[in-house]
Motif scaffolding. Structure first.
Motif, mmCIF file in Angstrom:
data_model
loop_
_atom_site.group_PDB
_atom_site.id
_atom_site.type_symbol
_atom_site.label_atom_id
_atom_site.label_comp_id
_atom_site.label_asym_id
_atom_site.label_seq_id
_atom_site.Cartn_x
_atom_site.Cartn_y
_atom_site.Cartn_z
ATOM 1 N N PHE A 131 -4.954 40.332 -15.397
ATOM 2 C CA PHE A 131 -5.001 38.825 -15.633
ATOM 3 C C PHE A 131 -5.582 38.260 -13.576
ATOM 4 N N ALA A 132 -5.535 39.379 -12.699
ATOM 5 C CA ALA A 132 -5.341 38.435 -11.369
ATOM 6 C C ALA A 132 -7.282 38.620 -11.082
ATOM 7 N N LEU A 133 -8.150 39.242 -12.163
ATOM 8 C CA LEU A 133 -9.724 38.696 -12.295
ATOM 9 C C LEU A 133 -9.728 37.410 -12.650
ATOM 10 N N LYS A 134 -8.752 37.009 -14.288
ATOM 11 C CA LYS A 134 -9.109 36.100 -14.748
ATOM 12 C C LYS A 134 -8.535 34.514 -13.391
ATOM 13 N N GLY B 118 -14.903 41.512 -15.990
ATOM 14 C CA GLY B 118 -16.397 42.316 -14.384
ATOM 15 C C GLY B 118 -17.803 41.644 -14.622
ATOM 16 N N THR B 119 -18.273 41.457 -15.636
ATOM 17 C CA THR B 119 -19.804 41.041 -15.369
ATOM 18 C C THR B 119 -19.899 39.826 -14.995
ATOM 19 N N GLY C 130 -25.291 45.656 -24.170
ATOM 20 C CA GLY C 130 -26.036 46.756 -23.659
ATOM 21 C C GLY C 130 -25.658 47.049 -22.358
ATOM 22 N N PHE C 131 -25.968 48.615 -22.120
ATOM 23 C CA PHE C 131 -25.551 49.051 -20.514
ATOM 24 C C PHE C 131 -26.474 48.180 -19.565
ATOM 25 N N ASN C 132 -27.844 48.061 -20.574
ATOM 26 C CA ASN C 132 -28.267 46.726 -19.199
ATOM 27 C C ASN C 132 -27.812 45.704 -18.372
ATOM 28 N N ASN C 133 -27.547 45.387 -19.446
ATOM 29 C CA ASN C 133 -26.798 43.427 -19.002
ATOM 30 C C ASN C 133 -25.129 43.621 -18.643
ATOM 31 N N MET C 134 -24.729 45.151 -17.478
ATOM 32 C CA MET C 134 -23.545 45.037 -17.240
ATOM 33 C C MET C 134 -24.194 45.313 -16.123
ATOM 34 N N PRO C 135 -23.450 45.093 -14.995
ATOM 35 C CA PRO C 135 -23.337 45.399 -13.346
ATOM 36 C C PRO C 135 -22.953 46.050 -13.083
ATOM 37 N N PRO C 136 -22.926 47.440 -12.094
ATOM 38 C CA PRO C 136 -23.264 49.057 -12.069
ATOM 39 C C PRO C 136 -21.251 48.716 -11.800
ATOM 40 N N VAL C 137 -20.487 48.084 -10.728
ATOM 41 C CA VAL C 137 -19.149 48.393 -10.589
ATOM 42 C C VAL C 137 -18.838 48.184 -12.262
ATOM 43 N N ALA D 235 -1.988 54.192 -22.155
ATOM 44 C CA ALA D 235 -1.071 54.080 -23.852
ATOM 45 C C ALA D 235 -1.543 54.520 -24.723
ATOM 46 N N ASP D 236 -3.095 53.856 -25.595
ATOM 47 C CA ASP D 236 -3.691 54.625 -26.612
ATOM 48 C C ASP D 236 -4.754 54.378 -26.254
ATOM 49 N N ASP D 237 -5.345 54.196 -27.285
ATOM 50 C CA ASP D 237 -6.723 53.976 -27.727
ATOM 51 C C ASP D 237 -7.156 52.210 -27.669
ATOM 52 N N TRP D 238 -5.942 51.975 -28.422
ATOM 53 C CA TRP D 238 -6.102 50.009 -28.802
ATOM 54 C C TRP D 238 -5.716 49.207 -27.477
ATOM 55 N N HIS D 239 -4.716 50.334 -26.425
ATOM 56 C CA HIS D 239 -4.591 49.156 -25.510
ATOM 57 C C HIS D 239 -5.404 49.279 -24.164
ATOM 58 N N LEU D 240 -6.363 50.978 -24.362
ATOM 59 C CA LEU D 240 -7.658 51.010 -23.861
ATOM 60 C C LEU D 240 -8.820 49.713 -24.558
ATOM 61 N N TYR D 241 -8.670 49.602 -25.666
ATOM 62 C CA TYR D 241 -10.052 48.585 -26.123
ATOM 63 C C TYR D 241 -9.677 47.415 -25.445
ATOM 64 N N PHE D 242 -8.631 46.991 -25.902
ATOM 65 C CA PHE D 242 -8.417 45.360 -25.450
ATOM 66 C C PHE D 242 -8.512 44.682 -24.006
ATOM 67 N N ASN D 243 -8.456 46.035 -23.260
ATOM 68 C CA ASN D 243 -8.657 46.180 -21.615
ATOM 69 C C ASN D 243 -9.804 46.269 -21.567
ATOM 70 N N MET D 244 -10.485 47.138 -21.553
ATOM 71 C CA MET D 244 -12.039 47.284 -21.718
ATOM 72 C C MET D 244 -12.859 45.486 -22.258
ATOM 73 N N VAL D 245 -12.539 45.731 -23.273
ATOM 74 C CA VAL D 245 -12.689 44.632 -23.709
ATOM 75 C C VAL D 245 -12.872 43.332 -22.787
ATOM 76 N N SER D 246 -11.835 43.345 -22.379
ATOM 77 C CA SER D 246 -11.617 42.054 -21.043
ATOM 78 C C SER D 246 -12.371 42.352 -20.126
ATOM 79 N N LEU D 247 -12.012 43.352 -19.493
ATOM 80 C CA LEU D 247 -12.876 43.981 -18.247
ATOM 81 C C LEU D 247 -14.313 43.374 -18.529
ATOM 82 N N LEU D 248 -15.380 43.907 -19.450
ATOM 83 C CA LEU D 248 -16.703 43.778 -20.251
ATOM 84 C C LEU D 248 -16.823 42.762 -19.468
ATOM 85 N N TRP D 249 -16.408 41.605 -20.191
ATOM 86 C CA TRP D 249 -16.420 39.827 -19.749
ATOM 87 C C TRP D 249 -16.460 39.335 -18.497
#
Length: 286
Positions: free
Chosen positions: A148-151, A92-93, A23-30, A76-90
Motif C-alpha cells: 500500500f505504501a508503494l502504491k 516493485g519493478t 521472466g527473471f531477466n525482466n525483474m530488477p535485482p531488489v 498466512a497461506d499460499d494465496w496470501h503470498l500469491y496476491f502480495n507477490m504478484v502485486s510486488l512484481l508489478w
C-alpha cells in the motif's frame, strides 16, 4: 495463529507461473530478491506465525522487537503470498526502474519496519480512544502494508490517469483509499489498520518529512535515476554510451578528416560531408 493449508499450495504454483511468464531477466535485482525472500520464508518460516505476527500486546507490551523485523515477510497461506507477490512484481519493478535499485532497497528497508511501528501506534490509539482492549490483541503478518505504501509512491511518481478498483473506475490518486475500503468490505479478515499504516507511511514519504530524513541520513540520488527519466528524450544514449550529440559530431568530423588524409588526392573532387551525413555515419557505426 496457525498457517492455513490449502490443498497442494495452488497459490504458490500460480505464483511460480506468473514469475516464469514475467521472466527473471525482466525483474530488477531488489524486486527479485524480495520475491525470493518472501517465498523462502513461506516455505521455511523462521518461526510459527503466532511468534512473528505484530500486535500491541506482543510487540510493544512484551518488548518482542523481533516481530517488527519478521512480520512483513511471513504470510498466512499460499494465496496470501500469491496476491502480495504478484502485486510486488508489478509495483516493485516499476518503482525500482524509476528510482534505481539503491534507493528502492532503502525505501523497502525503512518502510517494512516503520509500517509495523505505525500499526502498533494506531492500534494502541484505537484501544485507548474506543476503550476496546481487543485492538491490543489483533496480530498481523504479511507484505501488504508495504505494498500500500508503494502504491502511494507509484501514484506520486506517475500522476494522473485512473484505475479500476473492483469494477469501479477511480482516479489513481484516490485508488489506494478505494482499495483500502473495498478490501475491508469484501474480505473482513484482512488487516484494515495494517493497510492504513502502509498508506500513512507512503504519505509521510511523498508529502511529509520521511524523504528528507532519508536524504539527511546520507542518502543521495544515483545516476541511473536520471538515465531512466531521460532515455525517451535522449534516444541516442543507449547506443553511444552517454556521449553527447555534440561530442558525436566532433568525433565524426575528426574521423572524416582522418579518412580524407588517408585517401589523399583520390578524394580531392569529393565534397566535404554535411553535419547530417556525419550524424548518419556516426549512428551507423554504433
Amino acid at each position: 495463529m496457525q498457517r492455513r493449508q490449502r490443498g497442494a499450495h495452488t497459490g504458490l504454483l500460480l505464483l511460480f507461473a506468473q514469475i516464469y511468464q514475467f521472466g527473471f531477466n525482466n525483474m530488477p535485482p531488489v524486486t527479485l530478491a524480495l520475491l525470493g525472500l518472501n517465498i523462502y520464508l513461506f516455505l521455511y518460516p523462521m518461526k510459527p506465525l503466532l511468534y512473528v505476527c505484530i500486535s500491541v500486546h506482543k510487540g510493544y507490551h512484551h518488548n518482542d522487537w523481533e516481530r517488527f523485523l519478521l512480520s512483513p515477510f511471513h504470510h498466512a497461506d499460499d494465496w496470501h503470498l500469491y496476491f502480495n507477490m504478484v502485486s510486488l512484481l508489478w509495483k516493485g519493478t516499476k518503482l525500482e526502474r524509476r528510482l534505481g535499485s539503491v534507493q528502492f532497497a532503502i525505501i523497502i528497508a525503512v518502510f517494512s519496519q516503520l509500517i509495523g511501528v505505525v500499526y502498533v501506534l494506531v492500534q494502541l490509539l484505537l484501544a485507548e480512544c474506543i476503550n476496546d482492549p481487543s485492538y491490543n490483541m489483533q496480530c498481523a503478518v504479511g507484505f501488504s502494508g508495504v505494498l500500500f505504501a508503494l502504491k502511494v509512491l507509484n501514484n506520486h511518481y506517475h500522476p494522473g490517469g485512473s484505475t479500476y478498483v473492483f469494477g469501479f473506475q477511480v482516479p489513481n490518486k484516490y485508488a489506494c483509499w478505494a482499495e483500502l475500503v473495498a478490501i475491508h468490505i469484501l474480505s473482513p479478515g484482512t488487516s484494515f489498520v495494517g493497510h492504513l499504516s502502509g498508506i500513512l507511511v507512503g504519505l509521510l514519504y511523498t508529502h511529509g518529512p520521511l524523504e528528507w530524513i532519508l536524504k539527511s541520513a546520507g542518502y543521495t540520488r544515483y545516476p541511473q535515476y536520471e538515465y531512466q527519466e531521460n532515455r525517451s528524450e535522449r534516444p541516442y544514449d543507449m547506443y553511444t554510451g552517454g556521449v553527447s550529440e555534440d561530442e558525436q559530431l566532433q568525433q565524426a568530423l575528426q574521423e572524416s578528416l582522418h579518412q580524407t588524409r588517408q585517401w589523399g588526392t583520390s578524394g580531392r573532387d569529393e565534397q566535404q560531408p554535411s553535419l547530417e551525413e556525419l550524424r548518419r555515419r556516426r549512428l551507423n557505426k554504433f
